[in-house]
Design a protein around this motif. Structure first.
Motif, PDB file in Angstrom:
ATOM      1  N   SER A 200     -23.098 -29.829 -28.754  1.00  0.00           N
ATOM      2  CA  SER A 200     -23.653 -30.531 -29.901  1.00  0.00           C
ATOM      3  C   SER A 200     -22.916 -30.092 -31.149  1.00  0.00           C
ATOM      4  O   SER A 200     -22.810 -28.900 -31.429  1.00  0.00           O
TER       5      SER A 200
ATOM      6  N   SER B  19     -22.421 -31.338 -35.360  1.00  0.00           N
ATOM      7  CA  SER B  19     -22.766 -32.226 -36.469  1.00  0.00           C
ATOM      8  C   SER B  19     -21.691 -32.090 -37.536  1.00  0.00           C
ATOM      9  O   SER B  19     -21.149 -31.006 -37.748  1.00  0.00           O
TER      10      SER B  19
ATOM     11  N   TRP C 169     -27.239 -28.865 -35.173  1.00  0.00           N
ATOM     12  CA  TRP C 169     -27.442 -29.831 -36.239  1.00  0.00           C
ATOM     13  C   TRP C 169     -27.814 -29.103 -37.524  1.00  0.00           C
ATOM     14  O   TRP C 169     -28.072 -27.910 -37.533  1.00  0.00           O
TER      15      TRP C 169
END
Length: 112
Positions: free
Chosen positions: A6, A8, A64
């Protein structure tokens, strides 16, 4: 089962076409130097850190933006650049609650 990576990325561009360097958040326990090598610089308008320093990096356990990382982006990337420009500014974004930290709100009120 493989872990899902992940990442961002915060991008910020002005109406006049100035693109601040990207701010990248990795999902990780710690940062690795290799992740930050040869980073893009955006479209600089000056030689100050906000424009010429290249991409900035951070990490969270989830990958994030949270209140701490958004505040860091706001204070280290957006605000130094915005303070150099004349007139009023507007920062458009979504209504994610981590964008409304006490620090960010106080800094905005101080610049009005």
């Amino acid at each position: 089962m493989w872990a899902q990576p992940s990442i961002s990325i915060m991008m910020c561009e002005s109406a006049s076409g100035i693109l601040l360097s990207p701010y990248v958040i990795y999902k990780a326990q710690k940062m690795w130097a290799q992740w930050t090598e040869n980073s893009p610089k955006g479209d600089p308008c000056c030689s100050d850190r906000c424009c010429m320093g290249g991409s900035r990096y951070n990490r969270t356990n989830h990958g994030w933006f949270d209140g701490q990382t958004f505040t860091d982006w706001f204070c280290s990337s957006f605000l130094p650049h915005a303070k150099k420009l004349p007139g009023r500014k507007i920062l458009l974004g979504d209504n994610l609650s981590s964008h409304f930290t006490d620090t960010v709100i106080q800094l905005i009120l101080q610049t009005l």
